[in-house]
Design an enzyme around this catalytic site. Structure first.
Site, PDB file in Angstrom:
ATOM      1  N   ASP A 101      -3.310  -7.005  -7.676  1.00 58.88           N
ATOM      2  CA  ASP A 101      -4.664  -7.455  -8.026  1.00 58.88           C
ATOM      3  C   ASP A 101      -4.884  -7.160  -9.508  1.00 58.88           C
ATOM      4  OD1 ASP A 101      -5.922  -8.042  -5.205  1.00 58.88           O
ATOM      5  OD2 ASP A 101      -4.723  -6.234  -5.024  1.00 58.88           O
ATOM      6  N   HIS A 118       0.836  -1.202   0.000  1.00 58.89           N
ATOM      7  CA  HIS A 118       0.000   0.000   0.000  1.00 58.89           C
ATOM      8  C   HIS A 118       0.876   1.260   0.000  1.00 58.89           C
ATOM      9  CE1 HIS A 118      -2.672  -2.960   2.256  1.00 58.89           C
ATOM     10  NE2 HIS A 118      -3.440  -2.614   1.229  1.00 58.89           N
TER      11      HIS A 118
HETATM   12  P1  AMP Z   1      -6.267  -3.873  -0.502  1.00 59.42           P
HETATM   13  O1  AMP Z   1      -6.143  -3.118   0.780  1.00 59.42           O
HETATM   14  O2  AMP Z   1      -5.787  -5.268  -0.419  1.00 59.42           O
HETATM   15  O3  AMP Z   1      -7.623  -3.726  -1.131  1.00 59.42           O
HETATM   16  O4  AMP Z   1      -5.262  -3.175  -1.495  1.00 59.42           O
HETATM   17  C1  AMP Z   1      -5.353  -1.804  -1.778  1.00 59.42           C
HETATM   18  C2  AMP Z   1      -4.489  -1.482  -2.961  1.00 59.42           C
HETATM   19  O5  AMP Z   1      -3.137  -1.840  -2.664  1.00 59.42           O
HETATM   20  C3  AMP Z   1      -4.884  -2.292  -4.202  1.00 59.42           C
HETATM   21  O6  AMP Z   1      -4.782  -1.458  -5.350  1.00 59.42           O
HETATM   22  C4  AMP Z   1      -3.862  -3.394  -4.227  1.00 59.42           C
HETATM   23  O7  AMP Z   1      -3.627  -3.910  -5.507  1.00 59.42           O
HETATM   24  C5  AMP Z   1      -2.647  -2.678  -3.683  1.00 59.42           C
HETATM   25  N1  AMP Z   1      -1.711  -3.667  -3.136  1.00 59.42           N
HETATM   26  C6  AMP Z   1      -1.980  -4.615  -2.225  1.00 59.42           C
HETATM   27  N2  AMP Z   1      -0.892  -5.384  -2.019  1.00 59.42           N
HETATM   28  C7  AMP Z   1       0.074  -4.918  -2.838  1.00 59.42           C
HETATM   29  C8  AMP Z   1       1.418  -5.289  -3.115  1.00 59.42           C
HETATM   30  N3  AMP Z   1       2.004  -6.325  -2.507  1.00 59.42           N
HETATM   31  N4  AMP Z   1       2.102  -4.583  -4.018  1.00 59.42           N
HETATM   32  C9  AMP Z   1       1.524  -3.533  -4.669  1.00 59.42           C
HETATM   33  N5  AMP Z   1       0.271  -3.132  -4.443  1.00 59.42           N
HETATM   34  C10 AMP Z   1      -0.455  -3.809  -3.552  1.00 59.42           C
END
Ligand code: AMP
Length: 517
Positions: A152, A39
């Site tokens: 994602d 994030h």
């Molecule tokens: P989430 O909180 O899992 O919904 O993720 C929020 C945003 O952070 C989304 O756009 C995810 O794709 C991105 N994200 C989550 N994990 C990663 C990671 N390991 N590397 C890059 N972006 C990430």
């Protein structure tokens, strides 16, 4: 600066109104909290590209199925706030569920077929929930740029479709996957993993790396690569593979061969924990950013007509791809790169015939905006450009003109920053060298004018006439200059209003294009 913590839609909207009144650019990073380095990589990118950064933290019930982990999804608001404060985020939107889905809420976004494959097949309704909440957040925050993670990948494809299909005035920037030292993609759900599961979890990225290694050594057959990945999973009883696939980055349909830009997707379960990961295939040594751009902007080579080898174009393309100074990774479109990679090769077998170079404002926001994309169907920009230049159609246009942009991948809407113009001028300087016989350069609009004056001609800001004043009398202006890349000969510069950005129109400059300066 202290980070503002906002819980209601109304307060967020008044914050946005305040930011907008100061004509600042606004970034949104949507998250579900339990923040980690993945994030934070989006937040850092947002800080670089925009003046004001809003991070939303919302565990969205609409994207969880009835048997999924909504209730026990990790939540850690205090730590999130600490992290976002040290990352110098301007505001955090952390609304309760009833703020986002108040009583009576009944409109949902259906992203169509693309939301029913892979993750969509495993998690019915998931992307409907994602698309709905993202659209709602976009409407509340009205960001110039929204930042998403490649982690994602299917979500990225769906959000990009949403933006394009519904004409949302937001640019989507995608950042590469952030991983642990052993390759495991960072994820809020990793905290669920026991020590042994944690060790086994690294298999997802290992299997992807293996497929990439095979592809780079010449084995591009998707079935062979997938068989190898499946074999690795079969040897690890802790992991249950949900799917492994190699797909086209735009349609998510399986491909027969892993080409540069194709994407390998993998999802597996460790007990109750589901993990997903992906990898974009690219030439050996290509950076994660370059692979992202291959997947999100490049046409797949097998759908292209064979390109004429043009080493000078290729080397400039690589420089643009590797432009890291602006730290811009806008993947909505990178026309400069496309222009060089595809159109310059396709439309100009001989660059020596180009007598007039046209420099537009900033990179087209949508695929239909570039005359090169649909030469047979002129859009408002190309129609007016052809009128300005006195040509009838694309065929006449490409016989002696070429078109490029002042600002490339990172221009934000109608506001182009000085540093953007400065960074992009380096590419423009290189590009000018590709057209050794240019006699005239038509410069469209204020940003291209300012860039040319400041960063190509190297003039002092104070000595540059304001653009409206320069064009006031005739609706256009001209001067003769010498440019270092063309030696001692004179080149004529014609300054015109941008055909679609500005309210005013320049008269046709056709009469001034054929003669030598
Ligand atoms: P989430 O909180 O899992 O919904 O993720 C929020 C945003 O952070 C989304 O756009 C995810 O794709 C991105 N994200 C989550 N994990 C990663 C990671 N390991 N590397 C890059 N972006 C990430």
């Amino acid at each position: 600066m202290s980070t503002r913590w906002i819980f209601t839609v109304a307060e967020m909207m008044s914050f946005v109104t305040e930011v907008r009144s100061q004509t600042k650019t606004l970034a949104l990073v949507p998250t579900m909290g339990a923040l980690h380095e993945g994030h934070l990589s989006l937040v850092r990118q947002a800080r670089i590209q925009c003046d004001v950064v809003v991070v939303s933290i919302f565990v969205n019930p609409a994207q969880f199925g009835p048997t999924e982990d909504f209730a026990r999804y990790p939540r850690n608001p205090e730590k999130d706030f600490e992290l976002l404060e040290s990352a110098k985020v301007h505001a955090v939107l952390a609304p309760p569920v009833e703020e986002v889905f108040p009583a009576g809420f009944s409109t949902f976004v259906d992203p169509g077929h693309i939301a029913t494959v892979w993750e969509g097949a495993q998690r019915p309704g998931h992307f409907r929930g994602v698309a709905t909440v993202v659209l709602r957040l976009f409407n509340i925050v009205r960001p110039d740029i929204a930042f998403f993670g490649q982690k994602d990948f299917q979500q990225v494809v769906i959000i990009r479709r949403l933006v394009e299909d519904l004409n949302l005035p937001v640019r989507v920037v995608v950042c590469p996957v952030v991983r642990e030292a052993d390759g495991l993609a960072r994820s809020s759900r990793n905290v669920y993993l026991s020590a042994e599961d944690r060790r086994a979890a690294a298999l997802l990225s290992r299997s992807l790396k293996r497929a990439e290694g095979l592809a780079q050594s010449g084995e591009a057959g998707a079935e062979k690569l997938l068989a190898e990945m499946r074999k690795m999973f079969a040897a690890e009883p802790r992991l249950q593979l949900d799917y492994a696939a190699i797909v086209d980055p735009a349609t998510l349909e399986p491909v027969t061969h892993a080409l540069p830009g194709s994407v390998a997707l993998v999802a597996a379960r460790l007990g109750k924990v589901r993990l997903i990961d992906n990898l974009i295939f690219g030439p050996p040594g290509s950076s994660p950013e370059m692979k992202l751009q291959l997947a999100l902007t490049a046409p797949q080579p097998d759908r292209e007509s064979p390109a004429t080898p043009r080493p000078e174009i290729d080397s400039l393309r690589l420089k643009i791809e590797n432009c890291r100074d602006c730290a811009a990774l806008s993947s909505i479109s990178l026309p400069a790169r496309e222009f060089l990679f595809k159109y310059l090769k396709r439309d100009y077998p001989n660059l020596d015939v180009i007598r007039v170079l046209v420099i537009g404002g900033c990179a087209p926001m949508g695929p239909s905006d570039s005359p090169y994309r649909h030469p047979e169907q002129p859009n408002p920009f190309s129609t007016r450009l052809y009128e300005l230049l006195g040509v009838r159609d694309f065929a006449e246009f490409k016989a002696s003109f070429a078109l490029t942009d002042a600002a490339r991948c990172h221009a934000v809407g109608n506001r182009v920053e000085e540093r953007t113009l400065e960074y992009c001028a380096r590419h423009l300087r290189e590009e000018l060298k590709l057209f050794p016989n240019v006699q005239t350069i038509v410069i469209l609009g204020e940003y291209a004018y300012l860039q040319f004056q400041r960063h190509i001609l190297g003039r002092e800001r104070t000595s540059i006439k304001a653009f409206p004043e320069l064009l006031k009398a005739e609706g256009w202006a001209q001067e003769s200059v010498q440019l270092p890349c063309y030696g001692e000969r004179d080149v004529r510069l014609l300054y015109c209003y941008h055909p679609t950005f500005e309210n005013k129109r320049s008269p046709s400059v056709a009469a001034y294009l054929s003669s030598k300066p």
